[in-house]
Design a protein around this motif. Sequence first.
Motif, mmCIF file in Angstrom:
data_model
loop_
_atom_site.group_PDB
_atom_site.id
_atom_site.type_symbol
_atom_site.label_atom_id
_atom_site.label_comp_id
_atom_site.label_asym_id
_atom_site.label_seq_id
_atom_site.Cartn_x
_atom_site.Cartn_y
_atom_site.Cartn_z
ATOM 1 N N TYR A 173 70.851 94.707 16.267
ATOM 2 C CA TYR A 173 71.802 93.259 15.634
ATOM 3 C C TYR A 173 69.766 92.259 15.906
ATOM 4 O O TYR A 173 70.202 91.138 14.920
ATOM 5 C CB TYR A 173 72.538 92.493 16.506
ATOM 6 C CG TYR A 173 74.075 93.466 16.662
ATOM 7 C CD1 TYR A 173 74.673 93.388 15.069
ATOM 8 C CD2 TYR A 173 74.130 93.877 17.851
ATOM 9 C CE1 TYR A 173 75.744 94.350 15.346
ATOM 10 C CE2 TYR A 173 74.798 94.873 17.958
ATOM 11 C CZ TYR A 173 76.109 95.626 16.651
ATOM 12 O OH TYR A 173 77.051 95.913 16.530
ATOM 13 N N ARG A 174 69.181 92.793 16.527
ATOM 14 C CA ARG A 174 67.897 92.078 16.725
ATOM 15 C C ARG A 174 66.843 92.969 17.186
ATOM 16 O O ARG A 174 67.276 94.447 18.105
ATOM 17 C CB ARG A 174 67.505 90.930 18.038
ATOM 18 C CG ARG A 174 68.310 91.332 19.165
ATOM 19 C CD ARG A 174 69.029 90.132 20.149
ATOM 20 N NE ARG A 174 69.767 91.297 21.288
ATOM 21 C CZ ARG A 174 70.210 89.915 21.908
ATOM 22 N NH1 ARG A 174 70.099 88.453 22.114
ATOM 23 N NH2 ARG A 174 71.137 90.042 23.159
ATOM 24 N N MET A 175 65.492 92.765 17.216
ATOM 25 C CA MET A 175 64.178 93.736 17.502
ATOM 26 C C MET A 175 63.376 92.956 17.685
ATOM 27 O O MET A 175 63.115 91.852 17.116
ATOM 28 C CB MET A 175 64.317 94.581 16.156
ATOM 29 C CG MET A 175 62.830 95.447 16.710
ATOM 30 S SD MET A 175 63.143 96.809 15.910
ATOM 31 C CE MET A 175 61.908 96.054 14.289
ATOM 32 N N GLU A 274 82.387 87.820 12.633
ATOM 33 C CA GLU A 274 82.871 88.600 13.382
ATOM 34 C C GLU A 274 82.516 88.671 14.809
ATOM 35 O O GLU A 274 81.630 88.143 15.563
ATOM 36 C CB GLU A 274 82.285 89.780 13.331
ATOM 37 C CG GLU A 274 82.593 89.583 11.118
ATOM 38 C CD GLU A 274 84.199 90.038 11.063
ATOM 39 O OE1 GLU A 274 84.700 90.792 11.095
ATOM 40 O OE2 GLU A 274 84.324 89.827 9.762
ATOM 41 N N THR A 275 84.019 89.184 15.198
ATOM 42 C CA THR A 275 83.974 89.487 16.458
ATOM 43 C C THR A 275 82.725 90.770 16.939
ATOM 44 O O THR A 275 83.019 91.118 16.594
ATOM 45 C CB THR A 275 85.625 90.049 17.234
ATOM 46 O OG1 THR A 275 86.427 89.028 16.808
ATOM 47 C CG2 THR A 275 85.757 89.828 18.199
ATOM 48 N N ARG A 276 82.143 90.184 18.064
ATOM 49 C CA ARG A 276 81.292 90.784 19.028
ATOM 50 C C ARG A 276 82.189 92.407 19.674
ATOM 51 O O ARG A 276 83.257 91.967 20.698
ATOM 52 C CB ARG A 276 80.154 90.303 20.094
ATOM 53 C CG ARG A 276 79.238 90.265 19.154
ATOM 54 C CD ARG A 276 78.266 89.269 19.196
ATOM 55 N NE ARG A 276 78.194 88.068 20.573
ATOM 56 C CZ ARG A 276 77.756 87.466 21.374
ATOM 57 N NH1 ARG A 276 76.626 88.355 21.498
ATOM 58 N NH2 ARG A 276 78.236 86.571 22.280
ATOM 59 N N LYS A 277 81.755 93.309 19.195
ATOM 60 C CA LYS A 277 82.880 94.879 20.112
ATOM 61 C C LYS A 277 82.316 94.498 21.960
ATOM 62 O O LYS A 277 83.782 94.569 22.407
ATOM 63 C CB LYS A 277 81.460 95.831 20.227
ATOM 64 C CG LYS A 277 82.395 96.547 20.895
ATOM 65 C CD LYS A 277 82.052 98.568 20.023
ATOM 66 C CE LYS A 277 82.411 100.146 21.468
ATOM 67 N NZ LYS A 277 81.360 100.832 21.128
ATOM 68 N N ASN A 312 73.692 84.560 14.500
ATOM 69 C CA ASN A 312 73.866 84.976 16.088
ATOM 70 C C ASN A 312 72.712 83.534 16.712
ATOM 71 O O ASN A 312 71.923 83.366 16.625
ATOM 72 C CB ASN A 312 74.196 85.732 16.468
ATOM 73 C CG ASN A 312 75.129 85.745 18.187
ATOM 74 O OD1 ASN A 312 74.548 84.702 18.762
ATOM 75 N ND2 ASN A 312 75.884 86.437 17.935
ATOM 76 N N ARG A 313 73.903 82.472 17.029
ATOM 77 C CA ARG A 313 73.161 81.513 17.422
ATOM 78 C C ARG A 313 72.855 81.701 18.869
ATOM 79 O O ARG A 313 71.259 81.674 18.720
ATOM 80 C CB ARG A 313 73.869 80.344 18.159
ATOM 81 C CG ARG A 313 73.204 79.129 18.430
ATOM 82 C CD ARG A 313 74.307 77.697 18.791
ATOM 83 N NE ARG A 313 75.126 77.558 19.859
ATOM 84 C CZ ARG A 313 76.232 77.031 19.893
ATOM 85 N NH1 ARG A 313 75.929 75.803 19.032
ATOM 86 N NH2 ARG A 313 76.728 77.002 21.015
ATOM 87 N N GLU A 314 73.067 82.076 19.553
ATOM 88 C CA GLU A 314 72.589 82.634 21.339
ATOM 89 C C GLU A 314 70.766 84.106 20.648
ATOM 90 O O GLU A 314 70.514 83.529 21.581
ATOM 91 C CB GLU A 314 73.474 83.574 22.042
ATOM 92 C CG GLU A 314 73.206 83.845 23.341
ATOM 93 C CD GLU A 314 74.363 84.611 24.148
ATOM 94 O OE1 GLU A 314 74.434 86.067 24.962
ATOM 95 O OE2 GLU A 314 75.591 85.148 22.999
ATOM 96 N N PHE A 315 71.670 84.935 19.805
ATOM 97 C CA PHE A 315 70.667 85.569 19.634
ATOM 98 C C PHE A 315 68.999 84.850 19.301
ATOM 99 O O PHE A 315 68.207 85.331 19.906
ATOM 100 C CB PHE A 315 70.677 85.752 18.408
ATOM 101 C CG PHE A 315 72.049 87.603 19.387
ATOM 102 C CD1 PHE A 315 71.881 87.844 20.633
ATOM 103 C CD2 PHE A 315 72.189 88.751 18.409
ATOM 104 C CE1 PHE A 315 73.425 88.887 21.013
ATOM 105 C CE2 PHE A 315 73.107 89.317 18.928
ATOM 106 C CZ PHE A 315 73.424 90.033 19.741
ATOM 107 N N LEU A 316 68.804 83.582 18.972
ATOM 108 C CA LEU A 316 67.862 83.133 18.042
ATOM 109 C C LEU A 316 68.020 82.196 19.181
ATOM 110 O O LEU A 316 66.569 82.021 19.008
ATOM 111 C CB LEU A 316 68.805 82.135 16.981
ATOM 112 C CG LEU A 316 67.726 81.157 16.235
ATOM 113 C CD1 LEU A 316 66.384 81.671 15.750
ATOM 114 C CD2 LEU A 316 67.954 80.299 15.317
ATOM 115 N N PRO A 355 70.519 89.009 9.827
ATOM 116 C CA PRO A 355 72.192 87.693 9.672
ATOM 117 C C PRO A 355 73.182 88.783 9.719
ATOM 118 O O PRO A 355 72.972 89.409 10.355
ATOM 119 C CB PRO A 355 71.392 87.943 7.641
ATOM 120 C CG PRO A 355 71.121 88.866 7.844
ATOM 121 C CD PRO A 355 70.205 90.061 8.997
ATOM 122 N N VAL A 356 74.238 87.065 9.687
ATOM 123 C CA VAL A 356 75.892 87.722 9.914
ATOM 124 C C VAL A 356 76.258 86.903 8.218
ATOM 125 O O VAL A 356 76.606 86.148 7.977
ATOM 126 C CB VAL A 356 76.399 87.053 11.519
ATOM 127 C CG1 VAL A 356 77.687 87.338 11.908
ATOM 128 C CG2 VAL A 356 75.343 86.947 12.726
#
Length: 360
Positions: A173-175, A274-277, A312-316, A355-356
């Motif tokens: 989801y991020r790199m 969406e819900t995260r696993k 995803n706000r936390e990821f950003l 993006p989501v």
Amino acid sequence: MHSIGEMARDGGLSVSALRFYDRAGVLVPAWVDPVSGYRWYEPEQLEEARLLARLRRAGMPLADIRLVLAGWSSADTDLVRGLLEAHLRRLELGLSDARSEFSTLRALLDRRENPMASLHTATTQLSVPATELAAALDAVRFAAGTDAELPMLGGILFDIEGEGLHVVATDRYRMAVARARATGHGGSRVQSVVPLPLADAMRALLTGEEPVRLTVDGDRVTLETGDRQTAGQSLGHEFPDYRRLVHLPAGHRAHIDTVAFRKVLETGPVRAGETRKQDDEPQALSVLRVTENGTVIVCDDGDDDQNNVAVNREFLLHALAAGARDELVLELGAPTAPIAVRRPDDEDSFSILMPVRLEN
């Protein structure tokens, strides 16, 4: 009436999830204290919460869930049954398609005559400035994977080529990619995937100013600084070819004041994704857009401009912190294109966030 904590405990949803569903208009509390903002629910809403939890675990979109909840108590259950059956058909069709594609992919893998050769066969030693390697590890550590089903992402790639060492981490989801100068290696390209515990142990040694020595000997990796060292086995997996993932379509580039933008993100509106696993909770999304004057704004709930990009706000926030600059460059393209966070003074260190998709 039930407090939000009681609803979370008895309904199978977390408190944060209940807040999201309130903002999304899916499960709105019966009363909100105008002073404290505390949410209270009627007893009959407990059944709705349990129903909502089941539907989300089944992967039903919020748009359909709204209709199911609205029609659940109706004497005419045709709509609800139709929605449930339609979602089940989508899941079955998706699984059938996935099985077919995976079968083809396995056949392609079986036909390959030789497995992918390792990129290193001999001992490689190089010298790296401690401060640069420390900064590089700090810049990518947040993006490393923790999914046990994808062990090849549970480490940090050390990619050695020429006079440079790239360190790379991704969880799909991020790199994040960062570079440190390296001397002493004149051979071909060498790669080693360092497991996270070893990478963290390496980072703990990088407290001085002197260069450190990095050694890759087969599947063993060693970092030495002065009379201290840490060593361990690399992961026995190939890392994805990150170079194929960093060429993004052209987008809008905007310079941001990192501290000010973080404050806007932390206090600004969020939407439910969406819900995260890993935690079974919906993502907190910030919706962004670059205005005509080149400013990045966090969009309000009612702003549905087609150029908006959700992330995803936390990821950003993690990517901004890892950027480690007072000013960063945010690059946004189409709503489906990855978002890049770049350093204006260092083109070799950057983060990419997927993006989501926003719920309709």
